[in-house]
Design a protein around this motif. Structure first.
Motif, PDB file in Angstrom:
ATOM      1  N   ASP A  25      39.257  38.851  54.302  1.00  0.00           N
ATOM      2  CA  ASP A  25      38.282  39.941  53.930  1.00  0.00           C
ATOM      3  C   ASP A  25      38.238  39.864  52.236  1.00  0.00           C
ATOM      4  O   ASP A  25      39.288  40.329  51.684  1.00  0.00           O
ATOM      5  N   THR A  26      37.258  39.332  51.860  1.00  0.00           N
ATOM      6  CA  THR A  26      37.309  39.177  50.205  1.00  0.00           C
ATOM      7  C   THR A  26      36.939  40.167  49.442  1.00  0.00           C
ATOM      8  O   THR A  26      36.790  40.207  48.563  1.00  0.00           O
ATOM      9  N   VAL A  27      36.513  41.024  50.349  1.00  0.00           N
ATOM     10  CA  VAL A  27      35.769  42.318  49.776  1.00  0.00           C
ATOM     11  C   VAL A  27      36.805  43.280  49.501  1.00  0.00           C
ATOM     12  O   VAL A  27      36.720  44.059  48.504  1.00  0.00           O
ATOM     13  N   GLU A  28      37.897  43.292  50.213  1.00  0.00           N
ATOM     14  CA  GLU A  28      38.848  44.370  50.095  1.00  0.00           C
ATOM     15  C   GLU A  28      39.544  44.071  48.778  1.00  0.00           C
ATOM     16  O   GLU A  28      39.756  43.112  48.332  1.00  0.00           O
ATOM     17  N   GLY A  29      39.613  45.414  48.013  1.00  0.00           N
ATOM     18  CA  GLY A  29      40.116  45.601  46.641  1.00  0.00           C
ATOM     19  C   GLY A  29      39.444  45.192  45.596  1.00  0.00           C
ATOM     20  O   GLY A  29      40.085  45.173  44.223  1.00  0.00           O
ATOM     21  N   ILE A  30      37.992  44.957  45.783  1.00  0.00           N
ATOM     22  CA  ILE A  30      37.361  44.341  44.672  1.00  0.00           C
ATOM     23  C   ILE A  30      37.132  45.539  43.516  1.00  0.00           C
ATOM     24  O   ILE A  30      36.915  44.861  42.502  1.00  0.00           O
ATOM     25  N   SER A  31      37.251  46.655  43.659  1.00  0.00           N
ATOM     26  CA  SER A  31      37.023  47.809  42.597  1.00  0.00           C
ATOM     27  C   SER A  31      38.341  47.543  41.687  1.00  0.00           C
ATOM     28  O   SER A  31      38.133  47.540  40.519  1.00  0.00           O
ATOM     29  N   GLU A  32      39.627  47.447  42.232  1.00  0.00           N
ATOM     30  CA  GLU A  32      40.566  47.232  41.430  1.00  0.00           C
ATOM     31  C   GLU A  32      40.679  45.758  40.782  1.00  0.00           C
ATOM     32  O   GLU A  32      40.882  45.745  39.427  1.00  0.00           O
ATOM     33  N   ARG A  33      40.330  44.764  41.367  1.00  0.00           N
ATOM     34  CA  ARG A  33      40.213  43.398  40.814  1.00  0.00           C
ATOM     35  C   ARG A  33      38.929  43.699  39.597  1.00  0.00           C
ATOM     36  O   ARG A  33      39.085  43.005  38.620  1.00  0.00           O
ATOM     37  N   ALA A  34      37.841  44.353  39.708  1.00  0.00           N
ATOM     38  CA  ALA A  34      36.724  44.392  38.973  1.00  0.00           C
ATOM     39  C   ALA A  34      37.373  45.413  37.610  1.00  0.00           C
ATOM     40  O   ALA A  34      37.054  45.031  36.442  1.00  0.00           O
ATOM     41  N   SER A  35      38.014  46.420  37.878  1.00  0.00           N
ATOM     42  CA  SER A  35      38.794  46.932  36.675  1.00  0.00           C
ATOM     43  C   SER A  35      39.560  46.316  35.884  1.00  0.00           C
ATOM     44  O   SER A  35      39.724  46.274  34.689  1.00  0.00           O
ATOM     45  N   ARG A  36      40.446  45.227  36.540  1.00  0.00           N
ATOM     46  CA  ARG A  36      41.381  44.384  35.857  1.00  0.00           C
ATOM     47  C   ARG A  36      40.561  43.563  35.080  1.00  0.00           C
ATOM     48  O   ARG A  36      40.991  43.039  33.819  1.00  0.00           O
ATOM     49  N   GLN A  37      39.296  42.861  35.563  1.00  0.00           N
ATOM     50  CA  GLN A  37      38.580  42.028  35.071  1.00  0.00           C
ATOM     51  C   GLN A  37      37.695  42.788  33.550  1.00  0.00           C
ATOM     52  O   GLN A  37      37.676  42.020  32.616  1.00  0.00           O
ATOM     53  N   ARG A  38      37.431  43.844  33.819  1.00  0.00           N
ATOM     54  CA  ARG A  38      36.825  44.463  32.459  1.00  0.00           C
ATOM     55  C   ARG A  38      37.968  44.530  31.350  1.00  0.00           C
ATOM     56  O   ARG A  38      37.666  44.744  30.415  1.00  0.00           O
ATOM     57  N   GLU A  39      39.044  45.063  31.710  1.00  0.00           N
ATOM     58  CA  GLU A  39      40.233  45.076  30.764  1.00  0.00           C
ATOM     59  C   GLU A  39      40.557  43.858  30.085  1.00  0.00           C
ATOM     60  O   GLU A  39      40.574  43.737  28.928  1.00  0.00           O
ATOM     61  N   LYS A  40      40.670  42.782  30.713  1.00  0.00           N
ATOM     62  CA  LYS A  40      40.614  41.452  30.205  1.00  0.00           C
ATOM     63  C   LYS A  40      39.613  41.030  29.402  1.00  0.00           C
ATOM     64  O   LYS A  40      39.741  40.741  28.313  1.00  0.00           O
ATOM     65  N   ASP A  41      38.246  41.397  29.554  1.00  0.00           N
ATOM     66  CA  ASP A  41      37.253  41.150  28.867  1.00  0.00           C
ATOM     67  C   ASP A  41      37.222  41.918  27.789  1.00  0.00           C
ATOM     68  O   ASP A  41      36.891  41.326  26.542  1.00  0.00           O
ATOM     69  N   ARG A  42      37.463  43.032  27.678  1.00  0.00           N
ATOM     70  CA  ARG A  42      37.717  43.910  26.595  1.00  0.00           C
ATOM     71  C   ARG A  42      38.865  43.456  25.251  1.00  0.00           C
ATOM     72  O   ARG A  42      38.601  43.063  24.322  1.00  0.00           O
ATOM     73  N   LYS A  43      39.923  42.883  26.013  1.00  0.00           N
ATOM     74  CA  LYS A  43      40.839  42.280  25.225  1.00  0.00           C
ATOM     75  C   LYS A  43      40.360  41.032  24.514  1.00  0.00           C
ATOM     76  O   LYS A  43      40.929  40.669  23.619  1.00  0.00           O
ATOM     77  N   SER A  44      39.359  40.330  25.183  1.00  0.00           N
ATOM     78  CA  SER A  44      39.040  39.027  24.523  1.00  0.00           C
ATOM     79  C   SER A  44      37.656  39.475  23.591  1.00  0.00           C
ATOM     80  O   SER A  44      37.218  38.364  23.060  1.00  0.00           O
ATOM     81  N   GLY A  45      37.469  40.800  23.378  1.00  0.00           N
ATOM     82  CA  GLY A  45      36.504  40.949  22.318  1.00  0.00           C
ATOM     83  C   GLY A  45      35.087  41.389  22.930  1.00  0.00           C
ATOM     84  O   GLY A  45      34.078  41.496  22.189  1.00  0.00           O
ATOM     85  N   LYS A  46      35.098  41.318  24.416  1.00  0.00           N
ATOM     86  CA  LYS A  46      33.579  41.375  24.785  1.00  0.00           C
ATOM     87  C   LYS A  46      33.398  43.001  24.801  1.00  0.00           C
ATOM     88  O   LYS A  46      34.233  43.860  24.961  1.00  0.00           O
TER      89      LYS A  46
END
Length: 272
Positions: free
Chosen positions: A143-164
């Motif tokens: 099930d690749t959908v499970e936990g997508i909101s948590e992974r999306a949140s981590r991706q946003r934080e990663k993008d913010r740190k990279s300057g996006k």
């Protein structure tokens, strides 16, 4: 010689909150192809000339494609072909495919019974399971959908740190904003898999072949059959113990009693 099929059961029950089911099932016995499709509820107001939304159209397009195949079809290749058709259909309707949340999309779980083998291909969270003569069961797909909101949140934080420039998390507390961002995680690293017309989906397709020796049945089902308090193995055991319709009634009652959203409920159950 194809392993003898003893019975085929299929069910597609529409959510009480929807005007029509966004799921679909595939039963193409002459080609040995069976499957479940779960269209992702749209985040836009698009309707075609007949009033259908993108989830319904995506699932039905895949259903038509697989019902027209021969027994020589290769499942992963056919998923790619149907996905290309989906892209073409969206462009014909002038859907803004540059926005991930505007794309029509569907989860896909299909199997083909060939000789004494079970071939399978999957995208998303519609699942494929098998059970053996000794009563044990196995989940063939993730099930690749499970936990997508948590992974999306981590991706946003990663993008913010990279300057996006990404809005703060308070913005994503609004369900629509959060869901729209989640759709941008389709078919990418740390995201989820889905058929939505995007190119190069083949690497994201889960596929494989298992021997049908000692296998007594195959169960394909959408996430509307998931029980929040039980594992998938428990779900499968209950289906075998109580029957498909009885189990669906049980899980529906649990959702309603606990004020949870009842989704479309779709399954194909093939026994040997």
């Amino acid at each position: 010689m194809r392993k003898r099929i003893h019975s085929i059961q299929q069910v597609n029950i529409t959510s009480p909150t929807k005007r029509e089911s966004e799921d679909a099932f595939i039963v193409h016995e002459s080609a040995g192809i069976f499957g479940v499709l779960d269209g992702a509820t749209p985040l836009t107001n698009f309707r075609d000339e007949d009033g259908h939304n993108g989830a319904y159209l995506a699932a039905q397009l895949f259903k038509r494609h697989f019902l027209n195949l021969s027994e020589t079809a290769e499942l992963s290749k056919e998923v790619v072909k149907a996905n290309t058709k989906l892209q073409q259909e969206m462009l014909a309707y002038k859907v803004n495919v540059e926005e991930g949340y505007e794309r029509w999309s569907t989860c896909v779980a299909v199997v083909k019974i060939k000789e004494n083998e079970l071939h399978y291909a999957q995208l998303g969270d519609s699942m494929i399971m098998i059970s053996y003569e000794d009563g044990t069961s196995k989940v063939l797909t993730k099930d690749t959908v499970e936990g997508i909101s948590e992974r999306a949140s981590r991706q946003r934080e990663k993008d913010r740190k990279s300057g996006k420039k990404i809005p703060e998390e308070t913005y994503y507390r609004e369900p629509l904003n959060r869901l729209r961002y989640n759709r941008s995680m389709a078919n990418r690293e740390n995201g989820y898999t889905v058929a939505n017309g995007m190119k190069y989906i083949e690497p994201y397709i889960q596929s494989g072949v298992v021997s049908l020796d000692n296998i007594r049945d195959v169960f394909i089902f959408s996430d509307g059959l998931f029980h929040p308090e039980h594992t998938l193995h428990d779900t499968y055991r209950r289906v075998r113990e109580f029957g498909l319709i009885s189990y669906i009634n049980q899980v529906t009652e649990h959702y309603q009693t606990n004020d949870l959203r009842v989704d479309d409920r779709t399954a194909v159950w093939v026994t040997f």
